[in-house]
Enzyme design. Sequence first.
Site, mmCIF file in Angstrom:
data_model
loop_
_atom_site.group_PDB
_atom_site.id
_atom_site.type_symbol
_atom_site.label_atom_id
_atom_site.label_comp_id
_atom_site.label_asym_id
_atom_site.label_seq_id
_atom_site.Cartn_x
_atom_site.Cartn_y
_atom_site.Cartn_z
ATOM 1 N N HIS A 185 8.546 -31.174 9.008
ATOM 2 C CA HIS A 185 7.667 -31.421 9.919
ATOM 3 C C HIS A 185 6.880 -29.949 10.446
ATOM 4 O O HIS A 185 5.793 -29.870 10.622
ATOM 5 C CB HIS A 185 8.143 -32.128 11.095
ATOM 6 C CG HIS A 185 7.681 -33.644 10.708
ATOM 7 N ND1 HIS A 185 8.601 -34.648 11.257
ATOM 8 C CD2 HIS A 185 6.465 -34.289 10.363
ATOM 9 C CE1 HIS A 185 8.110 -35.926 10.992
ATOM 10 N NE2 HIS A 185 6.826 -35.639 10.221
ATOM 11 N N ARG A 227 -1.643 -40.070 -0.530
ATOM 12 C CA ARG A 227 -0.430 -40.578 -1.025
ATOM 13 C C ARG A 227 -0.220 -41.951 -0.143
ATOM 14 O O ARG A 227 0.352 -42.055 1.102
ATOM 15 C CB ARG A 227 0.648 -39.530 -0.592
ATOM 16 C CG ARG A 227 0.630 -38.429 -1.410
ATOM 17 C CD ARG A 227 1.831 -37.282 -0.732
ATOM 18 N NE ARG A 227 2.264 -36.384 -1.745
ATOM 19 C CZ ARG A 227 1.855 -35.154 -1.802
ATOM 20 N NH1 ARG A 227 0.906 -34.917 -0.609
ATOM 21 N NH2 ARG A 227 2.290 -34.227 -2.488
ATOM 22 N N GLU A 260 2.444 -35.507 -14.371
ATOM 23 C CA GLU A 260 3.592 -35.124 -13.463
ATOM 24 C C GLU A 260 5.067 -35.101 -14.485
ATOM 25 O O GLU A 260 6.143 -34.940 -13.933
ATOM 26 C CB GLU A 260 3.957 -35.573 -12.169
ATOM 27 C CG GLU A 260 3.641 -36.970 -12.050
ATOM 28 C CD GLU A 260 3.643 -37.613 -10.542
ATOM 29 O OE1 GLU A 260 3.778 -36.725 -9.578
ATOM 30 O OE2 GLU A 260 3.468 -38.798 -10.493
ATOM 31 N N CYS A 281 -3.049 -31.508 -7.995
ATOM 32 C CA CYS A 281 -2.792 -31.998 -6.470
ATOM 33 C C CYS A 281 -1.451 -31.757 -5.954
ATOM 34 O O CYS A 281 -1.340 -32.095 -4.853
ATOM 35 C CB CYS A 281 -3.217 -33.543 -6.241
ATOM 36 S SG CYS A 281 -2.285 -34.537 -7.263
HETATM 37 C C1 PEP Z 1 3.424 -34.013 -7.402
HETATM 38 O O1 PEP Z 1 4.321 -34.397 -7.768
HETATM 39 O O2 PEP Z 1 3.105 -32.675 -7.465
HETATM 40 C C2 PEP Z 1 2.789 -34.655 -6.207
HETATM 41 C C3 PEP Z 1 1.387 -34.172 -5.744
HETATM 42 O O3 PEP Z 1 3.311 -35.988 -5.926
HETATM 43 P P1 PEP Z 1 4.384 -35.767 -4.813
HETATM 44 O O4 PEP Z 1 4.449 -34.742 -4.173
HETATM 45 O O5 PEP Z 1 3.931 -37.086 -3.881
HETATM 46 O O6 PEP Z 1 5.368 -36.404 -5.622
HETATM 47 MG MG MG Z 2 4.845 -36.437 -7.807
#
Ligand code: PEP
Ligand code: MG
Length: 558
Positions: free
Chosen positions: A185, A287, A412, A483
Amino acid sequence: MSTTVVQGIGVSAGSAYGPVVRAGNPVTPPDNEAALPAAEVEPLIRGALEAVAKDLENRAASAEDTAASILSATAMLARDPGLADNAVERAVSGAGPATAIDGATQDYVNQFTELGGYFAERATDVRDVGDRAIATVLGVSPPGVPPMEKPSVLVARDLAPAETATLDRALVLAIVTEEGGRTSHTAILAAQMGIPAVVKVSEAKDFDDGHMVLVDGESGEVHLDPPPEVADALVQRRERRNKVLAGSTGPGTTKDGKAIPLLANIGGVEDAIAAGKADVEGVGLFRTEFVFLSSKTAPTVEEQTEIYRKVFEPFGERRVVVRTLDAGADKPLAFADLGSEENPALGRRGLRLSAELPELLDAQLEALSAAAHLTGADVRVMAPMVAIVEEAAWFARRVRENGLPKVGVMIEVPGAALRSEHVMAEVDFGSLGTNDLAQYTMAADRMQGELSDLLDPWQPALLDVIAAACHGASVNGKPMGVCGESAGDPLLALVLVGLGVTSLSMAPSKVPLVRYSLACHTFAQCQRLAHLARSARTAHDAREVVREHASADFTAVL
Ligand code: PEP
Ligand code: MG
């Protein structure tokens, strides 16, 4: 005293120079604390926890957006009947009141830590509730930030959200913590509040009040008692940066006018309201699982529609890219639990979990479609953790059947990146999740702080995988954004664009510097920087060579 330079994790960009002010460590219960009669101790403990909850709620009432919701969520922890019952039980069995609260808090902390990931980082919030209640029963002042008289660098073991959220931005030049992680946080709030921050600086325990420190929230370096010329250079750099950032507005483009939309990562309604007011071109990652982390049962279509409507509205005609539930691994959802797995990050998470529980996905798509129609928003839906072409095709069909016209996939998993030409043929856009892509490319758990070198997004192997994903998208004439956290690194953003990335999504506070970075370089320069980075031997060399060849206008403010 000689200068010491120590390394932590930079989690909120910007730099600062100022005197140390230490946040007080929590009060510990006295040794052999005397027990009190049951009739006396029960109201004392319950009253202390209620007083903590009320105090947090009062702070929430005067805080903004994310801060307010974090404070309210922490107040709920203080009202958790299980915590109070556990403490009362201990006190009735003979523990002193502060000792009983301490024991009950520790039980909760252990449970949260065992859950891992997102929950483990919430352990700090529970500990803070316990520490405040202990201070209340002992009749001493609560732990935390002392009153500040002049602009200073706040140094703490870790900061609880109640503290971070209510910091005075005019007085806190930067934050340095001994503990914490990239997604704690402190990190989230500091970035949102625009306060430079470095976490996981174990040496900070020896930083005493009044010493001067220089904090670089980008590189994660902290200098203790630096020589005046180093400090002066930093102060000048900060002034230059503030000046250029004030003039950095509008859509993202390279120096020669290639458009690179700059988008926000959000996790719920409060974030949407804040990002809607920011100078961003929309949302590149919502998200959705963040909204339901504490839901015990699956949200109904109506409940979801209402939430999504509130998320879409602040963006008017700007795009909102929604990711369907990415449950599992470090983000467990109580209503989407398939039982424990040996390696949850490699298990049935993300889209794999949606395939096992298709009714959850259908309900979510129905709600997204309804909210899109209600608001007229430009909603684009993407799937997390796609590995193979069949998954992309399956997801795309389901999204389109629900009347949502634009469908995408997150890239990813290295397998999907390498076969991007075929995966991207099934959908309208791709978005690189570089956090997970790094974890899977390097076989390094992203929650494991000790492996942060392997997870460095500058790893040339990761850049190769990103290049492959971009190539597959461009063959299909489809856009490929980023992202993951790497999009918010203003130097790496140049490399990403050079590799063929077409949009960048990040915490809104990171947008201005990335916008300025793009504006200082032509697309051809970005391509050259990408080539140099991919030709480097190591992550360190890649970053260094790019920094060396980046435009001086830009590196002058880094
Ligand atoms: C990532 O994996 O880069 C992503 C943006 O998703 P998260 O961080 O929510 O897994
Ligand atoms: Mg991810």
